[in-house]
Each structure stands twice: as structure tokens, then as C-alpha cells.
Design an enzyme around this catalytic site. Structure first.
Site, PDB file in Angstrom:
ATOM      1  N   ARG A 281     -11.568   6.437   9.531  1.00  0.00           N
ATOM      2  CA  ARG A 281     -11.049   5.075   9.641  1.00  0.00           C
ATOM      3  C   ARG A 281     -12.102   4.045   9.191  1.00  0.00           C
ATOM      4  NH1 ARG A 281      -6.518   2.323   9.098  1.00  0.00           N
ATOM      5  NH2 ARG A 281      -6.248   0.629  10.579  1.00  0.00           N
TER       6      ARG A 281
ATOM      7  N   HIS B  75      -7.904  -5.493  -0.080  1.00  0.00           N
ATOM      8  CA  HIS B  75      -6.611  -4.829   0.114  1.00  0.00           C
ATOM      9  C   HIS B  75      -5.909  -5.321   1.378  1.00  0.00           C
ATOM     10  CE1 HIS B  75      -3.603  -1.826  -0.484  1.00  0.00           C
ATOM     11  NE2 HIS B  75      -3.899  -1.161   0.612  1.00  0.00           N
ATOM     12  N   ASP B  76      -6.685  -5.713   2.387  1.00  0.00           N
ATOM     13  CA  ASP B  76      -6.118  -6.252   3.628  1.00  0.00           C
ATOM     14  C   ASP B  76      -5.234  -7.473   3.403  1.00  0.00           C
ATOM     15  OD1 ASP B  76      -6.671  -4.689   5.779  1.00  0.00           O
ATOM     16  OD2 ASP B  76      -8.576  -5.652   6.290  1.00  0.00           O
TER      17      ASP B  76
ATOM     18  N   ASP C 136      -8.459  -7.281  -4.396  1.00  0.00           N
ATOM     19  CA  ASP C 136      -8.122  -5.928  -3.951  1.00  0.00           C
ATOM     20  C   ASP C 136      -8.715  -4.919  -4.935  1.00  0.00           C
ATOM     21  OD1 ASP C 136      -6.989  -3.534  -3.176  1.00  0.00           O
ATOM     22  OD2 ASP C 136      -4.963  -4.322  -2.967  1.00  0.00           O
TER      23      ASP C 136
ATOM     24  N   SER D 259       0.837  -1.192   0.000  1.00  0.00           N
ATOM     25  CA  SER D 259       0.000   0.000   0.000  1.00  0.00           C
ATOM     26  C   SER D 259       0.881   1.255   0.000  1.00  0.00           C
ATOM     27  CB  SER D 259      -0.926  -0.044   1.220  1.00  0.00           C
ATOM     28  OG  SER D 259      -2.023   0.785   1.041  1.00  0.00           O
TER      29      SER D 259
END
Lengths: 379, 181
Positions: free
Chosen positions: A226, A352-353, A319, A157
Site C-alpha cells: 500500500r 493519480h489521486d 498523473d 483507474s
């Protein structure tokens, strides 16, 4: 606490201060800034040739505590699954370094740090910074550690952007590079999500033009930022698996309290984040990410023309925040410049995690890749 | 050297070890990539059909298409690209006109499943079915020069009636140089 022989054990954060006036660090904006302190941690031992150093670069909300445990802490560093004896970044072979970025809020100089001129936190007096500024600052620390060449630079990232920036700006000082789930330039969709997060912070009455230190913090705004972020880190496959439409057990009487588990999860993540992250740092760092465009002033054909390092590019199928096509662009740029590169698209449902969760696949790729790099460089 | 459809990288690793060549591979299969990386190879997980446009002309000494041309959507496009980026192209193909395949169709009335064509009709990755003669004709038509050819059955060279007896054909190709250009 450190329970097994695959952990680096108890670790301590170190600090390095540089760019003291009149030798301030020139920033991309044209300003010069200093003094700067970088918080960093190291794991493993630097060999006599000083040739086994690996620089780990963290993402938006990360810090220098990548592995092991701080004294008395229950939770290990953010990439502990990847760093330690026998792991992907094997601390029995490599000297692993991780520093908190310039602009951060966990030990490195950022908007919440005290401005030596005013003896008050910088707030909005902190200069706008870029990914290149973060990388330039890190090299001052690498120089301070007496390391001429890094065996690899690795990160996902925003960490991946720093990897790419290293490939562009410091091609002679890296033996290899591992950009994960990242992009040569931030896309409008990525900028859009960051802007929603920033607007949530700016709309919080406690934000007070960034001058909230010492009184109420803009916790609600940062928490919402967040929450938005977390949605983009998951996928339309991982969310039903994780939450389904399950309802929360302890329902509150208020009409608009969270009913579904996914709502509770996001609120919990948001509420926890504000305990460890500074709202102004969030604004500054997301701005740096959004401004990132390695192709500004160059082309995909030429961006890596000076690079001789070996490169491993990793992307993840689900992702959608940093889609695989962005990694294809990185691969294309490598091919145009005849860079010795490898590309793998890991079949993951985590979104994406995945760069923090697909440990087995990443370990396989990184371990063998680094072994090949070490062999090539006769380490 | 570039291997298009490198699979688990067995051939590439062998070439690198024995001939000390610089090589890279392309394969679409994720598991194949893991195996290649474990062998220390540089590989790209990519659909060959998306092309080789990033590579400059004649960058590679050799481009290899080992048993993969019959699985590619646009074989003529890939061969044109392969002979552009490579000085030489090595193609190996299963011969669909091998006599065991012919007998299976002719006498048993079944789609052929043989040692070099081990797939059933419902799981075969092969989308083009061609014989040695078909390929030679195709090269003439598309202006690829066949510099060498080798026909094989049971690891031995076939000299007589290769289109009937050979299970596998290997060709060394290059771009046709038209005189005066």
C-alpha cells in the site's frame, strides 16, 4: 453522520448471489466459477422507464460503499463528494449503483470468502480473474435489478478499465461512458509497481501460501504494498506541498523509525489499509489490472467499432501513474470509430489521486455531460 | 462538422442550434473545454498541430478554422489534413495588411494593435502574419481551390481593394481536383 441535504444519508449494503452450480459464471481463464455474491449499494430512485441508472465502478482498493454513511460511521463512502442530491451524480435525477468487484474483500466473493465445498476460505483456490470477469459479474447484478440499459458507466483507474471493458463488451447496453485517469492496457511501469507490491506480500512469512486466515495475517507485506501504491498516487508537486522535508513531532528512539512526515504518512496509510483489505484480494486484483489489455486481439482502429454511446474521457496533468498519453489512446480509439466523444485534461497537481480530489472540475464536466446525454436520449 | 480551435464553442453551439448539425470541436485550452461542455458540445482538448490522422477521408462535411490558422505551427499541413477529412474547409483570417495596421507601422512606427489584431507583440498568440493576398497566393501554390471568398470590415462586405480595406477574410476551400484523377 449525514449532516447536510447534499448527502444521501444513511445507507445499507445489499447482496446478490448468483452463478450457483451448475450455472457457474464462465471466466476468461476458461474456468467456471460460482456461487458468486456481489455486495452493492444504490442511491436515488430508479424511474419508471428504468432509464436513469448509473453504474459507478471502483478502483483497486474501493468497495460498494461509494456514498452516504453506514449506521454509526464517521466517514462517508469513497466518492461521496460526487454522489448525492445536486452533486455530479445527482441522486435526485439518477439511480446510482456501485458494487464491490468480484475478487474483492468487502462483501463480494473473493479469496477471503468461504469456499462452500471445503467450508474454508478459498485462499489460492480462488480462480484467477480479469477485468472482464468483474464486468460480466456486474451485468448479472444489473439484470437482476431489471435494468436493460445504463445511462452511464463511470469510474477512475481500475474503475476506468471496467468502463472501457463495458464499452468493448456491452456496447449496446450503455448510453454513455466516463473513463477517468485510466488506460486501454497496463504499461510496463504500471505492472512493475504492482509487482513490487505483490512481492512485499509474498515475502511476508505470515502469508503462508495464502492460507493465513484464522491466524496471523501478512500485515507488514500488505502495508508495504500500500505504501508503494500511495507514492504512485501522488506527484512530485503534491508531495513537497503536503510534506516538504518536515520532521515528525513524536520521534521514536529507534534509529530507523520515521523521521520525516512523508514516512509517517506512508506507514499510517499502510497500517490503516491492512485493517480493511485482504492481502490475497490485493494479489488477485492487481493481477487482473496488470493483465488488462483491451487491444489484445483487436486494434486501436477497431476496438470501439460497435460502440454508439457518448464518451467523456478525463485525464489529469500531473498523473504519472496513468499519464495523459494513455487517455489520448482512448480518445484516438473513439475517433477511429467515430464515437461521439469529449476529452478534457484537468490541470491538477495531485497526481493519480486527482480523480478522487478534483471534485469541482469533474463535477462541472460530468454534470453537463450527463445532462446532454439525458437530453439526447429524451430522458 | 469539425471546428479546429473552437474556443468557448459559441460558433459551434450556434450552428448546432440553428442548423441541427452534428458537430465537434478541438481546442488546446482547458477553460475553453469547460465552456464547450457546458454548452452540450463534444470537444477534444488537443493541440491542432498533432493532426487529424484518426479521421477517415471526407468524414466531415465542413471543417472550420476560425481565426486560428495564424496561430498554428504548420498551417499547410493542417490545411491539407482539414481538406482530406472534410469535403469543404472554411478559413477565416485577420488581414494583417488592413490599412489601420499599415498606418500604425508606417506612420507611428509601432507594431499594429487593431480591433481584429488586439494583441501586444509580447502576448499575441499569432505566430504567422499574413495578408489576404499572401493567403490567396499560398492557396494557389499549395493547390487548395478557393470556391468562395468574403471580405469584411465592421460586419459589412468589402468589395474594393480588400487587401487594404478588409479586416477579416473568409474563404471556402476544397482540395484541388486534378483532372483525370
Amino acid at each position: 453522520m449525514a449532516e447536510s441535504n447534499t448527502s444521501v444519508g444513511v445507507v445499507k449494503t445489499k447482496y446478490f448471489t448468483f452463478a450457483k452450480p451448475p450455472n457457474e459464471l464462465p471466466l476468461e481463464s476458461g474456468e467456471a466459477f460460482g456461487p458468486i455474491t456481489l455486495a452493492y449499494e444504490t442511491y436515488g430512485t430508479l424511474n419508471n422507464q428504468r432509464s436513469n441508472a448509473v453504474l459507478v465502478l471502483h478502483a483497486l482498493s474501493g468497495d460498494s460503499h461509494a456514498a452516504g454513511y453506514h449506521e454509526g460511521d464517521q466517514h462517508p463512502g469513497w466518492w461521496d463528494a460526487m454522489i448525492g442530491p445536486g452533486k455530479a451524480l445527482d441522486t435526485e435525477k439518477y439511480f446510482v449503483i456501485c458494487s464491490n468487484v468480484l475478487g474483492g474483500c468487502t462483501g463480494s466473493t473473493g479469496p477471503s470468502s468461504v469456499n462452500p465445498k471445503t467450508k474454508k476460505p478459498y485462499g489460492l483456490d480462488f480462480p484467477l480473474i480479469t477485468i472482464k470477469d468483474m464486468v460480466d459479474a456486474q451485468w448479472q447484478m444489473i439484470d437482476h435489478l431489471g435494468i436493460e440499459n445504463l445511462l452511464t458507466v463511470i469510474g477512475g483507474s481500475m474503475g476506468g478499465m471496467q468502463v472501457l471493458q463495458n464499452m468493448f463488451s456491452y456496447p449496446d447496453r450503455i448510453q454513455s461512458a466516463i473513463p477517468i485517469a485510466t488506460a486501454l492496457k497496463h504499461s510496463p511501469q504500471q505492472i512493475a509497481f504492482d509487482e513490487v507490491g505483490r512481492q512485499a506480500i509474498l515475502a511476508d512469512p505470515n502469508w503462508d501460501d495464502g492460507d493465513y486466515y484464522g491466524h496471523a495475517f501478512p500485515d507488514k507485506g500488505l502495508s508495504v504494498a500500500r505504501m508503494v501504491g500511495h507514492i504512485t498516487y501522488m506527484s512530485d508537486t503534491s508531495m513537497p506541498e503536503k510534506f516538504g522535508r518536515r520532521v515528525k513531532e513524536n520521534q521514536q528512539p529507534f534509529k530507523f523509525s520515521p523521521n520525516f512526515e512523508v514516512e509517517g504518512y506512508l506507514q499510517y496509510r499502510g497500517d490503516n489499509f491492512v485493517k480493511r483489505f485482504d492481502a490475497n484480494s490485493y494479489l488477485y486484483i492487481t493481477k487482473a489490472i496488470d493483465a488488462f489489455n483491451l487491444l489484445n486481439g483487436t486494434s486501436v482502429q477497431n476496438v470501439f467499432k460497435h460502440l454508439r454511446a457518448k464518451v467523456l474521457v478525463i485525464a489529469f496533468k500531473s498523473d504519472w501513474l496513468y499519464p495523459a498519453y494513455q487517455s489520448h489512446e482512448i480518445v484516438k480509439a473513439c475517433k477511429f470509430s467515430h464515437v461521439d466523444a469529449t476529452y478534457c485534461e484537468v490541470n491538477s497537481t495531485y497526481g493519480h489521486d486527482a480523480f478522487l480530489l478534483e471534485v469541482e472540475e469533474e463535477t462541472h464536466l460530468i454534470k453537463h455531460f450527463l445532462r446532454t446525454v439525458s437530453k439526447d436520449r429524451k430522458l | 462538422m469539425l471546428d479546429l480551435g473552437c474556443g468557448d464553442g459559441e460558433l459551434l453551439a450556434d450552428l448546432v442550434a440553428k442548423n441541427n448539425v452534428t458537430a465537434c470541436g478541438i481546442d488546446i485550452d482547458e477553460q475553453a473545454i469547460y465552456k464547450c461542455v457546458a454548452r452540450g458540445l463534444s470537444v477534444f482538448q488537443q493541440d491542432i498541430d498533432t493532426g487529424l490522422s484518426e479521421y477517415s477521408d471526407q468524414y466531415f462535411d465542413y471543417v472550420i478554422l476560425k481565426q486560428s490558422l495564424q496561430q498554428i505551427q504548420k498551417p499547410d499541413f493542417i490545411m491539407r489534413e482539414a481538406t482530406r477529412v472534410g469535403k469543404k474547409l472554411i478559413v477565416s483570417l485577420p488581414n494583417f495588411a488592413h490599412y489601420t495596421a499599415r498606418f500604425k507601422i508606417l506612420f507611428r512606427g509601432r507594431a499594429p494593435v487593431t480591433t481584429t489584431l488586439p494583441y501586444e507583440w509580447y502576448n499575441t498568440p499569432n505566430i504567422h502574419f499574413l495578408s489576404i493576398i499572401d493567403f490567396i497566393e499560398f492557396c494557389e501554390m499549395k493547390k487548395f481551390r478557393i470556391e468562395k471568398s468574403l471580405f469584411i470590415r465592421n460586419n459589412r462586405a468589402v468589395k474594393i481593394l480588400p487587401n487594404f480595406f478588409a479586416e477579416t477574410a473568409i474563404f471556402l476551400l476544397s482540395k484541388h481536383q486534378i483532372k483525370g484523377t
